[in-house]
Design a protein around this motif. Structure first.
Motif, short mmCIF file in Angstrom:
data_model
loop_
_atom_site.label_atom_id
_atom_site.label_comp_id
_atom_site.label_asym_id
_atom_site.label_seq_id
_atom_site.Cartn_x
_atom_site.Cartn_y
_atom_site.Cartn_z
N GLY A 23 12.03 -101.57 -40.18
CA GLY A 23 11.56 -100.25 -40.56
C GLY A 23 12.02 -99.17 -39.61
N VAL A 24 11.53 -97.97 -39.85
CA VAL A 24 11.93 -96.81 -39.06
C VAL A 24 11.02 -96.69 -37.84
N PRO A 25 11.61 -96.68 -36.64
CA PRO A 25 10.79 -96.54 -35.43
C PRO A 25 10.19 -95.15 -35.31
N VAL A 26 9.05 -95.06 -34.65
CA VAL A 26 8.40 -93.78 -34.36
C VAL A 26 8.94 -93.29 -33.02
N ILE A 27 9.41 -92.05 -32.99
CA ILE A 27 9.96 -91.47 -31.76
C ILE A 27 8.94 -90.53 -31.16
N LYS A 28 8.70 -90.69 -29.86
CA LYS A 28 7.85 -89.78 -29.09
C LYS A 28 8.62 -89.39 -27.85
N TRP A 29 8.26 -88.25 -27.27
CA TRP A 29 8.95 -87.75 -26.09
C TRP A 29 8.03 -87.71 -24.88
N LYS A 30 8.62 -87.96 -23.70
CA LYS A 30 7.92 -87.87 -22.43
C LYS A 30 8.64 -86.86 -21.55
N LYS A 31 7.85 -86.12 -20.77
CA LYS A 31 8.41 -85.24 -19.74
C LYS A 31 7.73 -85.63 -18.43
N CYS A 39 12.90 -90.38 -24.34
CA CYS A 39 12.31 -90.62 -25.65
C CYS A 39 11.88 -92.08 -25.71
N GLU A 40 10.84 -92.31 -26.48
CA GLU A 40 10.28 -93.65 -26.64
C GLU A 40 10.30 -93.98 -28.12
N ALA A 41 10.89 -95.11 -28.47
CA ALA A 41 10.91 -95.58 -29.86
C ALA A 41 9.97 -96.77 -29.96
N SER A 42 9.02 -96.69 -30.90
CA SER A 42 8.06 -97.80 -31.05
C SER A 42 8.02 -98.25 -32.49
N LEU A 43 7.60 -99.49 -32.64
CA LEU A 43 7.57 -100.11 -33.96
C LEU A 43 6.29 -100.91 -34.10
N GLY A 44 5.18 -100.21 -34.28
CA GLY A 44 3.89 -100.87 -34.48
C GLY A 44 3.58 -101.87 -33.39
N ASP A 45 3.23 -103.09 -33.80
CA ASP A 45 2.87 -104.12 -32.83
C ASP A 45 4.08 -104.86 -32.29
N GLU A 68 -8.02 -134.94 -32.06
CA GLU A 68 -7.69 -133.82 -32.94
C GLU A 68 -8.50 -132.57 -32.62
N VAL A 69 -8.97 -132.45 -31.39
CA VAL A 69 -9.68 -131.26 -30.95
C VAL A 69 -8.62 -130.26 -30.46
N PRO A 70 -8.68 -129.03 -30.96
CA PRO A 70 -7.67 -128.04 -30.54
C PRO A 70 -7.71 -127.80 -29.03
N VAL A 71 -6.56 -127.88 -28.41
CA VAL A 71 -6.42 -127.61 -26.98
C VAL A 71 -5.98 -126.17 -26.80
N VAL A 72 -5.04 -125.74 -27.60
CA VAL A 72 -4.53 -124.38 -27.52
C VAL A 72 -3.85 -124.04 -28.84
N SER A 73 -3.93 -122.77 -29.22
CA SER A 73 -3.18 -122.29 -30.38
C SER A 73 -2.49 -120.99 -29.98
N PHE A 74 -1.41 -120.72 -30.62
CA PHE A 74 -0.64 -119.53 -30.27
C PHE A 74 0.23 -119.14 -31.44
N GLN A 75 0.72 -117.92 -31.41
CA GLN A 75 1.63 -117.42 -32.43
C GLN A 75 3.01 -117.25 -31.81
N ILE A 76 4.00 -117.65 -32.57
CA ILE A 76 5.37 -117.40 -32.16
C ILE A 76 5.91 -116.33 -33.08
N LYS A 77 6.20 -115.17 -32.51
CA LYS A 77 6.72 -114.07 -33.32
C LYS A 77 8.23 -114.10 -33.32
N SER A 78 8.79 -113.76 -34.43
CA SER A 78 10.25 -113.72 -34.50
C SER A 78 10.77 -112.50 -33.76
N PHE A 79 12.00 -112.56 -33.34
CA PHE A 79 12.63 -111.46 -32.60
C PHE A 79 12.81 -110.26 -33.52
N THR A 80 12.52 -109.09 -33.01
CA THR A 80 12.71 -107.84 -33.75
C THR A 80 13.79 -107.03 -33.06
#
Length: 174
Positions: A84-92, A133-139, A42-54
């Motif tokens: 939620g609402v994505p944050v929009i940023k622009w690149k040139k 344009c780049e749309a981001s959503l936190g993490d 019962e010694v932890p070998v590995v732990s990980f998070q499974i995130k749901s699809f966004t």
């Protein structure tokens, strides 16, 4: 070990590159927030998070634009997500724009970029280039739009070659 456990062990082995690791005595538990694997003691070998699809996708993306010096360009961009609402940023040209530094460029509430009073001279072309344009959503990550080229058309200058006056006269039919 259940068939689901075998699948989880295979996934962990693949994700972590542990092909040579001995997994016969490892038990893996999958939970909603985090998952882990422990050995026979019962010694932890590995732990990980499974995130749901966004879901994060563009509703509109910028397209190529041609304008004249002094004109305006509107590059459209809007995105939506199920988290939620994505944050929009622009690149040139691959570099994020500092929109507060140039009052001629402003991001509209819908995410679109408005460039007013386009500047252009032979050696100074600050508004021409490749925009995205780049749309981001936190993490949850970010997405980048297609590339739109902004070009400034020059004035057409037609040289005036006066025609000889005689060529303008019609010769009467005989």
């Amino acid at each position: 070990m259940t068939p689901a456990g075998l699948n989880l062990v295979s996934l962990v082995r693949t994700w972590l590159g542990l092909e040579g690791f001995h997994f016969e005595s490892v038990r893996c538990v999958a939970a909603k927030q985090s998952s882990f694997c422990v050995d026979k003691d019962e010694v932890p070998v590995v732990s990980f998070q499974i995130k749901s699809f966004t879901s994060l996708h563009f509703l509109s993306e910028p397209s190529d634009a041609v304008t004249m010096r002094g004109g305006n360009v509107l590059l459209n961009c809007s995105a939506e997500s199920d988290r939620g609402v994505p944050v929009i940023k622009w690149k040139k040209d691959g570099i994020h724009l500092a929109l507060g530094m140039d009052e001629r460029k402003q991001q509209l509430p819908n995410g679109s970029l408005l460039i007013q009073n386009i500047l252009h001279s032979r050696h100074h072309k600050p508004d021409e280039g490749l925009y995205q344009c780049e749309a981001s959503l936190g993490d949850a990550g970010s997405i980048v739009s297609r590339t739109a080229r902004v070009a400034v058309a020059g004035k057409w200058i037609f040289p005036f070659f006066p025609l000889p006056f005689a060529s303008l006269l019609f010769t009467p039919a005989s």
